[in-house]
Design an enzyme around this catalytic site. Structure first.
Site, PDB file in Angstrom:
ATOM      1  N   SER A 112       0.500  35.700  12.135  1.00 54.80           N
ATOM      2  CA  SER A 112       1.864  35.907  11.667  1.00 54.80           C
ATOM      3  C   SER A 112       2.312  37.339  11.926  1.00 54.80           C
ATOM      4  O   SER A 112       2.237  37.827  13.041  1.00 54.80           O
ATOM      5  CB  SER A 112       1.974  35.535  10.188  1.00 54.80           C
ATOM      6  N   HIS A 113       2.744  38.049  10.893  1.00 57.87           N
ATOM      7  CA  HIS A 113       3.260  39.408  11.031  1.00 57.87           C
ATOM      8  C   HIS A 113       2.178  40.454  10.802  1.00 57.87           C
ATOM      9  O   HIS A 113       2.479  41.640  10.729  1.00 57.87           O
ATOM     10  CB  HIS A 113       4.392  39.620  10.027  1.00 57.87           C
ATOM     11  N   ASP A 277       9.119  38.911  14.450  1.00 56.18           N
ATOM     12  CA  ASP A 277       7.758  39.305  14.077  1.00 56.18           C
ATOM     13  C   ASP A 277       6.721  38.798  15.071  1.00 56.18           C
ATOM     14  O   ASP A 277       7.048  38.330  16.158  1.00 56.18           O
ATOM     15  CB  ASP A 277       7.434  38.824  12.670  1.00 56.18           C
ATOM     16  N   ASP A 279       4.689  36.174  15.447  1.00 54.82           N
ATOM     17  CA  ASP A 279       4.712  34.828  16.011  1.00 54.82           C
ATOM     18  C   ASP A 279       6.115  34.273  16.180  1.00 54.82           C
ATOM     19  O   ASP A 279       6.284  33.115  16.543  1.00 54.82           O
ATOM     20  CB  ASP A 279       3.864  33.876  15.164  1.00 54.82           C
ATOM     21  N   ASP A 281       8.747  33.827  13.949  1.00 54.71           N
ATOM     22  CA  ASP A 281       9.451  32.987  12.983  1.00 54.71           C
ATOM     23  C   ASP A 281      10.276  33.775  11.968  1.00 54.71           C
ATOM     24  O   ASP A 281      11.050  33.177  11.218  1.00 54.71           O
ATOM     25  CB  ASP A 281       8.486  32.033  12.270  1.00 54.71           C
ATOM     26  N   ARG A 282      10.135  35.096  11.928  1.00 53.37           N
ATOM     27  CA  ARG A 282      10.931  35.906  10.999  1.00 53.37           C
ATOM     28  C   ARG A 282      11.981  36.707  11.770  1.00 53.37           C
ATOM     29  O   ARG A 282      11.881  36.864  12.979  1.00 53.37           O
ATOM     30  CB  ARG A 282      10.035  36.859  10.210  1.00 53.37           C
ATOM     31  N   LYS A 376      10.501  28.089  10.413  1.00 53.73           N
ATOM     32  CA  LYS A 376      11.528  29.121  10.448  1.00 53.73           C
ATOM     33  C   LYS A 376      11.556  29.713  11.848  1.00 53.73           C
ATOM     34  O   LYS A 376      10.573  29.630  12.581  1.00 53.73           O
ATOM     35  CB  LYS A 376      11.272  30.182   9.382  1.00 53.73           C
TER      36      LYS A 376
END
Length: 543
Positions: A112-113, A277, A279, A281-282, A376
């Site tokens: 992720s982030h 971010d 991956d 999604d943000r 997201k």
């Protein structure tokens, strides 16, 4: 030839999580990744002859784990595996590829982030056939299997897979296809948004800067923003995915995207700035001289989504995670559409989206999305902003000010206390949970606690119940403080505290947020005893 490799069962994976996220060094232990992947495969009843999608954010270990996963997929009877070229697939693009190709599911390789590189983090999660994160029934089964697994299946021998060349090859009896990771996603975006309107707005002088943070959205942003929409080459910065994200923390907030923030607050700022971010999604959105708080973003998108072709018929409903600002609730009421409040975690939106009960979803960690995929989607949110601004012909600041004058403002901040001891964080939550019944009526300065509870959710589609989803303290007048322990860290615990105060449309709408929330911040610290349990007096990140 299929080989059976003996392994030791897991003992440290937490049940109910959407995947496995650990430091790189943990994943480098012999058979560690394989144990989790086999646990996933063992709970899938229909894998024989099925299609599997694999891709990730390009971080360190991505290619190595893809090789392991492909050989294991072949040994476990999958008929076909689709992999993004270079091992790259953003999380929302992976969701789209799963849905587009009727895949059984997909393995998304990402931390992720969180930071990447040899000293960073890595992760694997499984998304189901609707393209969304596996629900708790599946993650629970995966966890249970990992605790007793004593072997995994893999295919012996064979050359390493060429991840750079589009086309098909075979691994055993299984077809492996290397696909363009960007094209299908970019085509989908063109069906949702008015690219002609955005191009015309750009031709009138509208400028932007998109910081891909050396993470996965770089190739997508180059293709969509620069090639298809025609923004000046160089509008996308840090656009090449790097295994260590250039040594940076790929989290789109004003701490880790400080270079973008400073650029947007400077004298030569473009009209619009955004970031995504690790991956993809943000999202982070900043107008010239105006930071867009995540608490405002979802509400503004919901109020204006009908301006984009993909949402011209209106919204079936909206959903937000419980800690997310209630600003969108007032938009839903004005539009006379349902509002759903769910636990944190995109998987909780899946049933609502599949049932057609909601169109837009959002959560507090700068994440928003719609029914186009089941994740997201950072770049999708950026494109919706661009579509709205192009049609309205206003600046980001003007759009926000207009929204506040209509709906009022939710002053909102999230405080992250990162890397605190798990023992201290657990003790804080346990002590506060035990005192919830005593809190109503207590006074903290001018603030009086009206109610306190431990949020539980009953899914309106399947009736499943999720308890213990966050502690809520509601004050008279509508302000609130929420406490949660996050599952996105890999070292210690992250305590997240959400502080929110509503200001009506006829009130003070452009106060300094820190000043507007100062009394609530101090009350939140005192109520939970944050310094006593964690040793911290200030959060590491405030967003």
């Amino acid at each position: 030839m299929i080989s059976t490799v003996s392994v030791t069962p897991f003992s440290d994976q937490k049940p109910g999580t959407s995947g496995l996220r650990k430091a790189v060094g943990v994943f480098q232990q012999p058979h560690y990744a394989e144990t989790f992947i086999q646990s996933v495969f063992d709970v899938l009843a229909d894998k024989a002859g099925a299609v599997l999608v694999i891709g990730g954010d390009g971080r360190f270990l991505n290619r190595e784990v893809i090789g392991k996963a492909v050989r294991m997929a072949a040994a476990n009877g999958f008929a076909r595996v689709l992999i993004g070229r270079g091992g790259i697939l953003s999380t929302p693009a992976a969701s789209h590829v799963i849905r587009l190709n009727g895949a059984l599911g997909g393995l998304i390789l990402s931390g992720s982030h969180n930071p990447g590189g040899p000293d960073g983090d890595f992760g694997i999660k499984y998304n189901i056939a609707n393209g969304g994160p596996a629900p708790e029934s599946v993650t629970g089964a995966i966890h249970a299997r990992s605790l007793v697994l004593d072997r995994y299946l893999t295919l012996e021998g064979g050359a390493d897979i060429d991840l750079e060349t589009l086309g098909e090859t075979r691994v055993g009896d299984m077809v492996v296809e290397i696909i363009d990771p960007v094209a299908a996603y970019a085509d989908l975006m063109e069906t949702l948004f008015d690219f002609d309107a955005i191009r015309a707005h750009r031709a009138r002088g509208f400028t932007l800067s998109f910081d891909a943070m050396s993470a996965v959205t770089g190739p997508y942003a180059h293709e969509i923003l620069e090639r298809r929409l025609g923004f000046t080459p160089g509008s996308v910065v840090n656009g090449v995915p790097l295994e260590d994200f250039g040594g940076h923390h790929p989290d789109p907030n004003i701490v880790h995207a400080r270079e973008l923030y400073d650029r947007m607050m400077g004298p030569d700022a473009p009209d619009f700035g955004a970031a995504s971010d690790g991956d993809g999604d943000r999202n982070l959105v900043i107008g010239r001289g105006r930071f867009v708080a995540p608490s405002d973003a979802l509400a503004i998108l919901a109020a204006n989504a009908h301006l984009a072709p993909g949402y011209a018929r209106g919204l079936a409903g909206v959903a937000r995670s419980m800690p997310t600002s209630a600003a969108v609730d007032r938009v839903a009421a004005a539009l006379d559409i349902p509002l759903h409040e769910t636990p944190t975690g995109w998987k909780f939106f899946g049933n609502l989206l599949d049932a057609g009960q909601v169109t837009l979803c959002g959560e507090e960690s700068a994440g928003a999305g719609s029914d186009h995929v089941r994740e997201k989607d950072g770049l999708w949110a950026v494109l919706l902003w661009l579509n709205i601004l192009a049609v309205r012909g206003v600046s980001v600041d003007e759009l926000i000010q207009e929204h506040w004058r209509r709906f009022g403002r939710n002053y909102y901040v999230r405080h992250d206390y990162e890397g605190v001891s798990s023992e201290g964080a657990d003790a804080l939550m346990a002590a506060l949970r035990g005192r919830l019944a005593e809190l109503p009526g207590q006074r903290h300065g001018d603030l009086v606690i009206a109610s306190a509870d431990d949020f539980a959710y009953v899914d309106p589609v399947d009736g499943s119940v999720s308890e213990g989803q966050g502690l809520r303290i509601l004050f008279e007048g509508g302000s609130r403080v929420v406490y949660r322990l996050s599952g996105t860290g890999t070292s210690g615990a992250t305590l997240r505290v959400y502080i929110e105060r509503y200001e009506p449309a006829d009130g003070v709408l452009d106060a300094d947020p820190a000043e507007a929330l100062s009394a609530l911040v101090e009350a939140g610290k005192a109520i939970a005893g944050i310094e006593r349990f964690t040793g911290r007096t200030m959060p590491d990140v405030a967003t």
